[in-house]
Design an enzyme around this catalytic site. Structure first.
Site, PDB file in Angstrom:
ATOM      1  N   PHE A 132     113.157 -74.562  44.581  1.00  0.00           N
ATOM      2  CA  PHE A 132     114.329 -75.073  45.190  1.00  0.00           C
ATOM      3  C   PHE A 132     115.317 -76.018  44.396  1.00  0.00           C
ATOM      4  O   PHE A 132     115.984 -75.974  43.628  1.00  0.00           O
ATOM      5  CB  PHE A 132     114.280 -75.164  46.806  1.00  0.00           C
ATOM      6  CG  PHE A 132     115.332 -76.090  47.332  1.00  0.00           C
ATOM      7  CD1 PHE A 132     116.733 -75.603  47.064  1.00  0.00           C
ATOM      8  CD2 PHE A 132     115.008 -77.490  48.178  1.00  0.00           C
ATOM      9  CE1 PHE A 132     117.893 -76.640  47.582  1.00  0.00           C
ATOM     10  CE2 PHE A 132     116.163 -77.875  48.560  1.00  0.00           C
ATOM     11  CZ  PHE A 132     117.423 -77.712  48.459  1.00  0.00           C
ATOM     12  N   ASP A 139      99.711 -74.104  35.217  1.00  0.00           N
ATOM     13  CA  ASP A 139      99.537 -74.832  36.311  1.00  0.00           C
ATOM     14  C   ASP A 139      99.307 -76.225  36.252  1.00  0.00           C
ATOM     15  O   ASP A 139      98.562 -76.592  35.219  1.00  0.00           O
ATOM     16  CB  ASP A 139      98.150 -74.014  37.064  1.00  0.00           C
ATOM     17  CG  ASP A 139      98.047 -74.504  38.134  1.00  0.00           C
ATOM     18  OD1 ASP A 139      98.067 -75.792  38.704  1.00  0.00           O
ATOM     19  OD2 ASP A 139      97.961 -73.805  39.147  1.00  0.00           O
ATOM     20  N   ILE A 140      99.776 -77.207  36.921  1.00  0.00           N
ATOM     21  CA  ILE A 140      99.763 -78.769  36.706  1.00  0.00           C
ATOM     22  C   ILE A 140      98.446 -79.244  37.052  1.00  0.00           C
ATOM     23  O   ILE A 140      97.928 -80.292  36.712  1.00  0.00           O
ATOM     24  CB  ILE A 140     100.772 -79.486  37.227  1.00  0.00           C
ATOM     25  CG1 ILE A 140     100.550 -79.397  39.001  1.00  0.00           C
ATOM     26  CG2 ILE A 140     101.944 -79.338  36.815  1.00  0.00           C
ATOM     27  CD1 ILE A 140     101.413 -80.374  39.862  1.00  0.00           C
ATOM     28  N   TYR A 146     100.070 -84.731  53.273  1.00  0.00           N
ATOM     29  CA  TYR A 146     100.977 -84.669  52.230  1.00  0.00           C
ATOM     30  C   TYR A 146     101.821 -86.290  52.056  1.00  0.00           C
ATOM     31  O   TYR A 146     102.139 -86.321  50.835  1.00  0.00           O
ATOM     32  CB  TYR A 146     102.255 -83.904  52.945  1.00  0.00           C
ATOM     33  CG  TYR A 146     103.546 -83.771  52.128  1.00  0.00           C
ATOM     34  CD1 TYR A 146     103.615 -82.994  50.984  1.00  0.00           C
ATOM     35  CD2 TYR A 146     104.751 -84.532  52.335  1.00  0.00           C
ATOM     36  CE1 TYR A 146     104.737 -83.162  50.229  1.00  0.00           C
ATOM     37  CE2 TYR A 146     105.867 -84.390  51.914  1.00  0.00           C
ATOM     38  CZ  TYR A 146     105.806 -83.711  50.721  1.00  0.00           C
ATOM     39  OH  TYR A 146     106.828 -83.781  49.824  1.00  0.00           O
ATOM     40  N   ASN A 204     114.830 -85.231  53.340  1.00  0.00           N
ATOM     41  CA  ASN A 204     115.378 -83.577  53.887  1.00  0.00           C
ATOM     42  C   ASN A 204     116.411 -82.955  53.008  1.00  0.00           C
ATOM     43  O   ASN A 204     117.525 -82.988  53.534  1.00  0.00           O
ATOM     44  CB  ASN A 204     116.001 -83.869  55.517  1.00  0.00           C
ATOM     45  CG  ASN A 204     114.449 -84.275  56.068  1.00  0.00           C
ATOM     46  OD1 ASN A 204     114.154 -85.425  56.356  1.00  0.00           O
ATOM     47  ND2 ASN A 204     113.827 -83.231  56.968  1.00  0.00           N
ATOM     48  N   VAL A 231     113.801 -76.482  57.878  1.00  0.00           N
ATOM     49  CA  VAL A 231     114.534 -75.998  59.182  1.00  0.00           C
ATOM     50  C   VAL A 231     115.885 -75.520  58.900  1.00  0.00           C
ATOM     51  O   VAL A 231     116.300 -74.667  59.630  1.00  0.00           O
ATOM     52  CB  VAL A 231     114.519 -77.538  60.159  1.00  0.00           C
ATOM     53  CG1 VAL A 231     115.364 -78.649  59.449  1.00  0.00           C
ATOM     54  CG2 VAL A 231     115.115 -77.187  61.447  1.00  0.00           C
ATOM     55  N   ASP A 270     105.520 -85.656  63.052  1.00  0.00           N
ATOM     56  CA  ASP A 270     107.039 -85.742  62.858  1.00  0.00           C
ATOM     57  C   ASP A 270     107.456 -87.262  63.458  1.00  0.00           C
ATOM     58  O   ASP A 270     106.942 -87.646  64.468  1.00  0.00           O
ATOM     59  CB  ASP A 270     107.635 -84.810  63.935  1.00  0.00           C
ATOM     60  CG  ASP A 270     108.179 -83.601  63.309  1.00  0.00           C
ATOM     61  OD1 ASP A 270     108.051 -83.393  61.806  1.00  0.00           O
ATOM     62  OD2 ASP A 270     108.600 -82.760  63.812  1.00  0.00           O
TER      63      ASP A 270
HETATM   64  N1  LIG Z   1     112.935 -80.253  49.864  1.00  0.00           N
HETATM   65  C1  LIG Z   1     112.826 -81.422  50.407  1.00  0.00           C
HETATM   66  O1  LIG Z   1     113.280 -81.699  51.501  1.00  0.00           O
HETATM   67  C2  LIG Z   1     111.869 -82.492  49.791  1.00  0.00           C
HETATM   68  C3  LIG Z   1     111.773 -83.663  50.291  1.00  0.00           C
HETATM   69  C4  LIG Z   1     110.961 -84.802  49.785  1.00  0.00           C
HETATM   70  C5  LIG Z   1     110.290 -84.423  48.567  1.00  0.00           C
HETATM   71  N2  LIG Z   1     110.463 -83.134  48.070  1.00  0.00           N
HETATM   72  C6  LIG Z   1     109.623 -82.905  46.951  1.00  0.00           C
HETATM   73  O2  LIG Z   1     110.401 -82.345  45.970  1.00  0.00           O
HETATM   74  C7  LIG Z   1     109.683 -81.487  45.099  1.00  0.00           C
HETATM   75  C8  LIG Z   1     110.401 -79.980  44.965  1.00  0.00           C
HETATM   76  O3  LIG Z   1     110.218 -79.446  46.296  1.00  0.00           O
HETATM   77  P1  LIG Z   1     111.192 -78.107  46.711  1.00  0.00           P
HETATM   78  O4  LIG Z   1     111.958 -78.230  48.172  1.00  0.00           O
HETATM   79  O5  LIG Z   1     112.192 -77.841  45.739  1.00  0.00           O
HETATM   80  O6  LIG Z   1     109.965 -77.071  46.789  1.00  0.00           O
HETATM   81  P2  LIG Z   1     109.541 -75.695  46.351  1.00  0.00           P
HETATM   82  O7  LIG Z   1     108.466 -75.212  46.980  1.00  0.00           O
HETATM   83  O8  LIG Z   1     110.741 -74.843  46.387  1.00  0.00           O
HETATM   84  O9  LIG Z   1     109.364 -76.274  44.833  1.00  0.00           O
HETATM   85  C9  LIG Z   1     108.058 -76.434  44.424  1.00  0.00           C
HETATM   86  C10 LIG Z   1     107.868 -75.856  43.087  1.00  0.00           C
HETATM   87  O10 LIG Z   1     106.614 -76.350  42.312  1.00  0.00           O
HETATM   88  C11 LIG Z   1     105.802 -75.427  41.859  1.00  0.00           C
HETATM   89  N3  LIG Z   1     104.319 -75.482  41.927  1.00  0.00           N
HETATM   90  C12 LIG Z   1     103.652 -75.797  43.152  1.00  0.00           C
HETATM   91  N4  LIG Z   1     102.296 -76.032  42.602  1.00  0.00           N
HETATM   92  C13 LIG Z   1     102.229 -75.808  41.389  1.00  0.00           C
HETATM   93  C14 LIG Z   1     101.390 -76.031  40.555  1.00  0.00           C
HETATM   94  N5  LIG Z   1      99.988 -76.147  40.725  1.00  0.00           N
HETATM   95  N6  LIG Z   1     101.779 -75.755  38.993  1.00  0.00           N
HETATM   96  C15 LIG Z   1     102.956 -75.730  38.689  1.00  0.00           C
HETATM   97  N7  LIG Z   1     103.994 -75.357  39.587  1.00  0.00           N
HETATM   98  C16 LIG Z   1     103.654 -75.664  40.802  1.00  0.00           C
HETATM   99  C17 LIG Z   1     106.038 -73.885  42.845  1.00  0.00           C
HETATM  100  O11 LIG Z   1     105.872 -72.580  42.656  1.00  0.00           O
HETATM  101  C18 LIG Z   1     107.935 -74.273  43.085  1.00  0.00           C
HETATM  102  O12 LIG Z   1     108.480 -73.661  42.201  1.00  0.00           O
HETATM  103  C19 LIG Z   1     108.423 -81.401  45.626  1.00  0.00           C
HETATM  104  O13 LIG Z   1     107.459 -82.355  44.997  1.00  0.00           O
HETATM  105  C20 LIG Z   1     108.465 -81.929  47.120  1.00  0.00           C
HETATM  106  O14 LIG Z   1     107.150 -82.505  47.453  1.00  0.00           O
HETATM  107  C21 LIG Z   1     111.151 -82.218  48.678  1.00  0.00           C
END
Ligand SMILES: NC(=O)c1ccc[n+]([C@@H]2O[C@H](COP(=O)([O-])OP(=O)(O)OC[C@H]3O[C@@H](n4cnc5c(N)ncnc54)[C@H](O)[C@@H]3O)[C@@H](O)[C@H]2O)c1
Length: 328
Positions: free
Chosen positions: A15, A60-61, A148, A177, A192, A286
């Site tokens: 995303f 993969d990371i 997490y 969020n 959500v 939460d």
């Molecule tokens: N969406 C939120 O509200 C939010 C809030 C706080 C932090 N974050 C952080 O922001 C970042 C992006 O979140 P998002 O909402 O876009 O989630 P998402 O799940 O849409 O994106 C995460 C991406 O990482 C990739 N990924 C996961 N494991 C991997 C691996 N081992 N190797 C390579 N790629 C891998 C997934 O395929 C995915 O494309 C994340 O680090 C998340 O923890 C998001």
């Protein structure tokens, strides 16, 4: 702001990552998207393949060799790849730890060795844990409330050590969020806003955990993209090697959120105004309220969020309605 650079976006098919890839390409950068498609999707980046400056690297990371390949020749890195979701981490703490901590460390090592100029990474508001003070200020955190949250806090600790020990310029963005186009409405760990939008479009009742008076600083994706661009391009030395709240700076209760969603969606389908809301039990891990102070980002990065929660929500709802109505 930032142009004609080669930038690696890990998690670029997710995303937030796909929105970052899109904007960086619009600004004439070369973008390497590095993803293992565990939660990311090809649909999220399909429209970018026609751009000659866009490159996909599937990997993969958790594998250091993959990280080394991904950082080869890049100027800067936006590290988004991680396994999100508090409930997922409670169900499977081992995998969350491997991806979010070992994977993160691999990326830092690879970036350090490849002499990447800047490493901007996705941190999280979950690092505030059980601290009840509002608004959240970067220096005052509580105890983590989930596996997490631990992983995201450990990321900050490692980034700090790498910046001080190896001179790698790091900036952590504590996202609050985030919502917007391409956030996945499906699956057990859906966030959500996309989940409620999908349910309302389907005339199904959204379930609010608790009485709906819990509140969050819901942050539109375009504000998050702005923060990433500022973090990549800042030349202010004082702004480096630290973390920033990445938010709008206002809080909205779950009850208010659902009412806005019903109001905006009923412009497309009036029957949505009559969908009932159900209340369920509170979820483990939460916190009742979350609200960011964005003063530090305003002062050091000149951050000026352009989208209020409601403005962002209107745009997001329009996108979801177009996207989902054909799939019903
Ligand atoms: N969406 C939120 O509200 C939010 C809030 C706080 C932090 N974050 C952080 O922001 C970042 C992006 O979140 P998002 O909402 O876009 O989630 P998402 O799940 O849409 O994106 C995460 C991406 O990482 C990739 N990924 C996961 N494991 C991997 C691996 N081992 N190797 C390579 N790629 C891998 C997934 O395929 C995915 O494309 C994340 O680090 C998340 O923890 C998001």
């Amino acid at each position: 702001m930032i142009e004609n650079k080669k930038i690696l976006v890990t998690g670029g098919a997710g995303f937030i990552g796909s929105n970052l890839c899109e904007t960086l390409l619009e600004l004439n950068n070369t973008v390497v998207c590095f993803d293992n498609f565990s939660t990311g999707k090809v649909e999220n980046i399909q429209h970018l393949f026609s751009n000659k400056n866009f490159k996909l690297m599937v990997g993969d990371i958790r594998r250091l060799e993959d990280c080394r390949k991904a950082v080869d020749g890049v100027d800067c890195t936006l590290h988004e790849a991680a396994l999100g979701s508090v409930p997922r981490s409670i169900k499977d703490p081992l995998t969350t730890n491997e991806v979010n901590i070992s994977g993160f460390l691999n990326m830092l090592v690879a970036a350090r060795d490849a002499k990447v100029k800047r490493f901007v990474y996705a941190a999280s508001s979950s690092t505030y844990g059980d601290s009840v003070s509002l608004p959240k200020v970067e220096d005052t955190i509580g105890k983590p409330l989930s596996p997490y949250a631990i992983t995201k806090y450990v990321n900050e600790l490692y980034a700090d050590i790498f910046s001080r020990t190896y001179d790698l310029d790091c900036i952590g963005l504590r996202y609050f969020n985030v919502f917007g186009k391409r956030q996945d409405p499906n699956g057990a760990y859906a966030a959500v806003i996309p989940l409620f939008v999908k349910q309302l479009i389907n005339h199904e009742s959204p379930v609010i955990n608790g009485d709906g008076e819990y509140s969050r600083d819901f942050t539109y994706i375009k504000n998050v993209v702005q923060m990433n661009l500022l973090a990549l391009s800042t030349e202010n030395k004082e702004a480096l090697n630290t973390v920033y709240n990445t938010a709008y700076g206002e809080r909205t209760t779950l009850n208010q959120l659902v009412n806005y969603l019903k109001e905006y969606l009923s412009n497309y389908d009036p029957a949505i105004a009559n969908v009932e809301i159900i209340h369920g039990p509170h979820r483990i891990g939460d916190i009742p309220h979350s609200l960011a102070s964005i003063e530090k980002a305003q002062k050091l990065l000149n951050y000026q969020p352009q989208y209020s929660m409601k403005q962002g929500l209107k745009e997001a709802v329009e996108w979801y309605y177009e996207e989902l109505r054909n799939k019903i």
